[in-house]
Write a protein that holds these residues in place. Sequence first.
Motif, PDB file in Angstrom:
ATOM      1  N   PRO A 153       0.827  -1.204   0.000  1.00 17.49           N
ATOM      2  CA  PRO A 153       0.000   0.000   0.000  1.00 17.49           C
ATOM      3  C   PRO A 153       0.862   1.255   0.000  1.00 17.49           C
ATOM      4  O   PRO A 153       2.038   1.214   0.341  1.00 17.49           O
ATOM      5  CB  PRO A 153      -0.782  -0.115   1.305  1.00 17.49           C
ATOM      6  N   THR A 154       0.266   2.360  -0.368  1.00 19.89           N
ATOM      7  CA  THR A 154       0.951   3.649  -0.294  1.00 19.89           C
ATOM      8  C   THR A 154       0.515   4.374   0.970  1.00 19.89           C
ATOM      9  O   THR A 154      -0.404   3.940   1.659  1.00 19.89           O
ATOM     10  CB  THR A 154       0.584   4.515  -1.509  1.00 19.89           C
ATOM     11  N   ALA A 155       1.168   5.502   1.251  1.00 19.39           N
ATOM     12  CA  ALA A 155       0.846   6.245   2.478  1.00 19.39           C
ATOM     13  C   ALA A 155      -0.558   6.830   2.418  1.00 19.39           C
ATOM     14  O   ALA A 155      -1.170   7.091   3.435  1.00 19.39           O
ATOM     15  CB  ALA A 155       1.858   7.361   2.696  1.00 19.39           C
ATOM     16  N   THR A 156      -1.068   7.028   1.219  1.00 19.61           N
ATOM     17  CA  THR A 156      -2.371   7.686   1.118  1.00 19.61           C
ATOM     18  C   THR A 156      -3.522   6.705   1.232  1.00 19.61           C
ATOM     19  O   THR A 156      -4.670   7.099   1.287  1.00 19.61           O
ATOM     20  CB  THR A 156      -2.492   8.442  -0.209  1.00 19.61           C
ATOM     21  N   GLY A 157      -3.240   5.419   1.236  1.00 20.60           N
ATOM     22  CA  GLY A 157      -4.324   4.480   1.421  1.00 20.60           C
ATOM     23  C   GLY A 157      -4.047   3.163   0.755  1.00 20.60           C
ATOM     24  O   GLY A 157      -2.919   2.871   0.377  1.00 20.60           O
ATOM     25  N   ASN A 158      -5.076   2.355   0.610  1.00 22.01           N
ATOM     26  CA  ASN A 158      -4.894   1.011   0.105  1.00 22.01           C
ATOM     27  C   ASN A 158      -5.280   0.913  -1.366  1.00 22.01           C
ATOM     28  O   ASN A 158      -5.534   1.905  -2.023  1.00 22.01           O
ATOM     29  CB  ASN A 158      -5.705   0.039   0.952  1.00 22.01           C
TER      30      ASN A 158
ATOM     31  N   ILE B 263       2.779  -0.487   7.540  1.00 19.27           N
ATOM     32  CA  ILE B 263       3.472   0.138   6.401  1.00 19.27           C
ATOM     33  C   ILE B 263       2.938   1.549   6.183  1.00 19.27           C
ATOM     34  O   ILE B 263       3.702   2.510   6.046  1.00 19.27           O
ATOM     35  CB  ILE B 263       3.285  -0.726   5.132  1.00 19.27           C
ATOM     36  N   VAL B 264       1.619   1.688   6.186  1.00 23.73           N
ATOM     37  CA  VAL B 264       1.005   2.996   5.938  1.00 23.73           C
ATOM     38  C   VAL B 264       1.269   3.944   7.107  1.00 23.73           C
ATOM     39  O   VAL B 264       1.590   5.120   6.906  1.00 23.73           O
ATOM     40  CB  VAL B 264      -0.511   2.831   5.682  1.00 23.73           C
ATOM     41  N   LYS B 267       4.849   5.253   6.865  1.00 22.12           N
ATOM     42  CA  LYS B 267       5.009   6.228   5.763  1.00 22.12           C
ATOM     43  C   LYS B 267       4.389   7.575   6.140  1.00 22.12           C
ATOM     44  O   LYS B 267       4.986   8.632   5.921  1.00 22.12           O
ATOM     45  CB  LYS B 267       4.339   5.695   4.487  1.00 22.12           C
ATOM     46  N   ARG B 268       3.197   7.519   6.704  1.00 23.46           N
ATOM     47  CA  ARG B 268       2.530   8.774   7.078  1.00 23.46           C
ATOM     48  C   ARG B 268       3.295   9.489   8.188  1.00 23.46           C
ATOM     49  O   ARG B 268       3.374  10.715   8.211  1.00 23.46           O
ATOM     50  CB  ARG B 268       1.089   8.488   7.525  1.00 23.46           C
TER      51      ARG B 268
END
Lengths: 161, 389
Positions: A153-158, B263-264, B267-268
Amino acid sequence: MSIARFWRETPRRYNLGGSRCLNCTNVYFPPRAVCPSCTAHRQSLGKMEPFQLSGEGEVISYTIVHDPAEGFEMQVPYALALVRTPEGPVLTGQVVDISPEEVRIGLTVRATFRKLREEGKAGVIHYGYKFTPSQAAPSPDRRGAVAESVAEPTATGNAAT
Amino acid sequence: MRDVAILGVGMTKFGELWDRSFRELGIEAGFQALVDAKLSSKDLGALYLGNMASGSLIEQEHIAPLLVDYAGLSGHHLPAIRVEAGGASGAVALHQGYLAVASGAYDFVVVGGAEKLTDVPDVTANRITGATADQEWESVFGATLPGLWALMARRHMYDFGTTREQLAQVPVHMHEMGSRNPNAHYRNKITLEQVLSAGPVAEPLGVFDCAPLSDGAAAVVLGPLDRARKFTDTPVQIRASVVTSDTMALHHRTSFTRLDSTIVAAKRAFAQARRRLTDVNVAEIHDAYSISALLALEDIGFSEKGAAGRELAEGKFALGGTPTVNSSGGLKAQGRPFGAVGVAQAVEIVRQLRGEAKERQVSGAQLGLAHDVGGTGATSVVHLFERAN
């Protein structure tokens, strides 16, 4: 656990009744009222239809439990597995009718109706699915039988963006 | 949003504290933190209390006002708020306290975490802690919390070649660290052979791969950074506070060898703090089971995917490592009083950043990370703390 609390789940625990989103055709077990895959969740409201799992599956991970959950004391050691069904959902359940040491990743299994546990001598008896081997156990080196590679996933969501 | 600092910290010893009640533990940690912050209790704006399962464990709900009452502060009529997120309850309480001060709603708050696990038999405690997984679709079928983590361990071994010996190095590492911590539940060092020969819990995890059931409490006092110098010469700023969630049941995840919530969250947190992973000097990570620690190292990014077992065994995360991981001894050795864990992690990081960690001090520690998990990853929390200059 109260009788009603277990009884209301019997269509799922006895017969593997799941649901399918008419919007994206993804299948869920247990059934869901809202589809987590559809971009705008409200698109799926009222569009989740009942869907019957076949009961077939493949072990994608397993453990042998020695320190049991309450009510499972008489069953140790028992094999507990993640089973991926061909319809998509992954289920958690015991693998029985096989020595726990012989359970392997890649083992193909089939859901079967069994007694799960008893709440003491006078209490409710819980029934539901367990899994039994549907073929001879594969050799232990059958690596990569199930592809589990998916994007992180990325930091902005799934992925559901 | 205002910058938020930690002005004071406190914690009890962790362990099987038969002679001490929930109330005593909570009050001891809270007063230590208030005294450390040199803050008068009349200046307190609120209490946030992390606790997982007091209703089941000590048959007492409504515990936040209870602790305020027994701290002698009932006359202030403070808002007293309990926060629950399984094993991450304390870390989420810290997030709530951070938001309260950052928003300007309150100037000074106490964030506490407390849990009393030994007033019930072990089997009952295991059932209660197992309720942080999905009762209806995991536990009913025989899943236990260590069993679910064992499923992740087995798949990690299968996909990445992680060995049983590498898993077993995790508790060896944690006990080595715990031996330097006077508050730790376990201060004895252990060997790889002891871990490997211990009885199985849920294969491949054995008794030493699982954190203990501990009693204990921890607390921190938060306030606005721009007023922190009035209270302490060594304020520690909370640079990032991030809570994330994921599916309740493990079997609904897209991968079983990572926690997307972690993981999220990481990163945040680094984006929020405008800091880099390589800036971290000290980290407290969730190591409830050996595999938990390896997943955390990979999910936060301290190790490449699949490499954490090897790198931990090679000593990359030992005292003075890159970074130093779980100088407190972690959940495995310092102990696991569920709701107190996330707050205790903050206490350890603050002590490191202030240079007060004594024989486990990491010299020059400037940036610290705390990572906590509820259940099998339905909640993850990452905090970044920095020594204010």
